[in-house]
Design an enzyme around this catalytic site. Sequence first.
Site, mmCIF file in Angstrom:
data_model
loop_
_atom_site.group_PDB
_atom_site.id
_atom_site.type_symbol
_atom_site.label_atom_id
_atom_site.label_comp_id
_atom_site.label_asym_id
_atom_site.label_seq_id
_atom_site.Cartn_x
_atom_site.Cartn_y
_atom_site.Cartn_z
ATOM 1 N N GLU A 48 -7.242 -36.311 -32.872
ATOM 2 C CA GLU A 48 -7.543 -34.943 -33.320
ATOM 3 C C GLU A 48 -8.318 -34.171 -32.251
ATOM 4 O O GLU A 48 -8.014 -33.004 -31.970
ATOM 5 C CB GLU A 48 -8.346 -34.965 -34.624
ATOM 6 C CG GLU A 48 -7.586 -35.492 -35.828
ATOM 7 C CD GLU A 48 -6.399 -34.623 -36.251
ATOM 8 O OE1 GLU A 48 -6.371 -33.420 -35.925
ATOM 9 O OE2 GLU A 48 -5.486 -35.159 -36.898
ATOM 10 N N ASN A 52 -6.795 -31.045 -30.066
ATOM 11 C CA ASN A 52 -7.470 -29.744 -30.072
ATOM 12 C C ASN A 52 -7.728 -29.237 -28.653
ATOM 13 O O ASN A 52 -7.527 -28.047 -28.367
ATOM 14 C CB ASN A 52 -8.804 -29.830 -30.819
ATOM 15 C CG ASN A 52 -8.638 -29.747 -32.323
ATOM 16 O OD1 ASN A 52 -7.547 -29.502 -32.826
ATOM 17 N ND2 ASN A 52 -9.721 -29.974 -33.042
ATOM 18 N N ARG A 106 -0.444 -25.345 -38.151
ATOM 19 C CA ARG A 106 -1.567 -26.274 -38.087
ATOM 20 C C ARG A 106 -2.254 -26.200 -39.445
ATOM 21 O O ARG A 106 -2.233 -25.157 -40.095
ATOM 22 C CB ARG A 106 -2.542 -25.884 -36.965
ATOM 23 C CG ARG A 106 -1.846 -25.574 -35.670
ATOM 24 C CD ARG A 106 -2.157 -26.508 -34.534
ATOM 25 N NE ARG A 106 -2.256 -27.898 -34.806
ATOM 26 C CZ ARG A 106 -1.507 -28.834 -34.202
ATOM 27 N NH1 ARG A 106 -0.557 -28.501 -33.377
ATOM 28 N NH2 ARG A 106 -1.716 -30.096 -34.426
HETATM 29 P P1 ATP Z 1 -4.968 -29.278 -37.353
HETATM 30 O O1 ATP Z 1 -5.980 -30.036 -36.544
HETATM 31 O O2 ATP Z 1 -5.053 -29.617 -38.815
HETATM 32 O O3 ATP Z 1 -3.596 -29.372 -36.807
HETATM 33 P P2 ATP Z 1 -6.421 -27.043 -36.304
HETATM 34 O O4 ATP Z 1 -6.369 -27.715 -34.975
HETATM 35 O O5 ATP Z 1 -6.246 -25.571 -36.311
HETATM 36 O O6 ATP Z 1 -5.338 -27.714 -37.267
HETATM 37 P P3 ATP Z 1 -9.095 -28.088 -36.466
HETATM 38 O O7 ATP Z 1 -8.720 -29.226 -35.580
HETATM 39 O O8 ATP Z 1 -9.999 -28.367 -37.627
HETATM 40 O O9 ATP Z 1 -7.786 -27.395 -37.052
HETATM 41 O O10 ATP Z 1 -9.763 -26.951 -35.566
HETATM 42 C C1 ATP Z 1 -10.139 -25.727 -36.193
HETATM 43 C C2 ATP Z 1 -10.107 -24.593 -35.203
HETATM 44 O O11 ATP Z 1 -11.121 -24.786 -34.224
HETATM 45 C C3 ATP Z 1 -8.812 -24.445 -34.418
HETATM 46 O O12 ATP Z 1 -7.823 -23.741 -35.129
HETATM 47 C C4 ATP Z 1 -9.294 -23.694 -33.175
HETATM 48 O O13 ATP Z 1 -9.407 -22.323 -33.422
HETATM 49 C C5 ATP Z 1 -10.717 -24.240 -32.975
HETATM 50 N N1 ATP Z 1 -10.782 -25.327 -31.967
HETATM 51 C C6 ATP Z 1 -10.860 -26.655 -32.199
HETATM 52 N N2 ATP Z 1 -10.968 -27.366 -31.068
HETATM 53 C C7 ATP Z 1 -10.955 -26.473 -30.058
HETATM 54 C C8 ATP Z 1 -11.033 -26.563 -28.627
HETATM 55 N N3 ATP Z 1 -11.145 -27.742 -27.992
HETATM 56 N N4 ATP Z 1 -11.007 -25.394 -27.900
HETATM 57 C C9 ATP Z 1 -10.889 -24.205 -28.519
HETATM 58 N N5 ATP Z 1 -10.803 -24.045 -29.854
HETATM 59 C C10 ATP Z 1 -10.843 -25.152 -30.624
HETATM 60 MG MG MG Z 2 -6.809 -29.701 -34.701
#
Ligand code: ATP
Ligand code: MG
Length: 144
Positions: A48, A52, A106
């Site tokens: 995860e 990200n 997502r």
């Molecule tokens: P999923 O992980 O369920 O596929 P997601 O990636 O959108 O969906 P999260 O992993 O909970 O959900 O992250 C939430 C939000 O945080 C993301 O949509 C993004 O906007 C932001 N985010 C997370 N990690 C990063 C990162 N490394 N750099 C920039 N933004 C990030």
């Molecule tokens: Mg994510």
Amino acid sequence: MQPLNEMSIRFQSKSNNESFARVVAAAFISQLDPTLEEIADVKTAVSEAVTNAIIHGYEKKSGYVEMTCRLFRNSVEIIVEDEGEGIEDVALARQPLYTSKPEMERSGMGFTVMESFMDSVEVISEKGKGTKVIMRKTFKSVPD
Ligand code: ATP
Ligand code: MG
């Protein structure tokens, strides 16, 4: 506290490297002799965090992701770091079901998954500078 062992890898923000990072983390933490379930938990959390970094941190750009694993007697610390987009509102980003990319289907559950499989998740981020995710887990299976 000094770790018993430590390693870092740095890799390009390509989606193939998500499984690479997950396998490397699993192989490294195996030294502590955790259960298969504990290894699976760490692999899921690493997936995860690395996904990200690749998808949100660098989006269509290319950059590097660094993963550091530190081993302690019965616990592990894993840091996943990118120098990408950064997060403006970390508290909002960590909310279950929050995603900035609903159009990419997502689910917004990545941070929630990390929190549920690890004992603690710390997120340090600055818009335009990058994101650092620090995750820790104690292996209850490893005897005192
Ligand atoms: P999923 O992980 O369920 O596929 P997601 O990636 O959108 O969906 P999260 O992993 O909970 O959900 O992250 C939430 C939000 O945080 C993301 O949509 C993004 O906007 C932001 N985010 C997370 N990690 C990063 C990162 N490394 N750099 C920039 N933004 C990030
Ligand atoms: Mg994510």
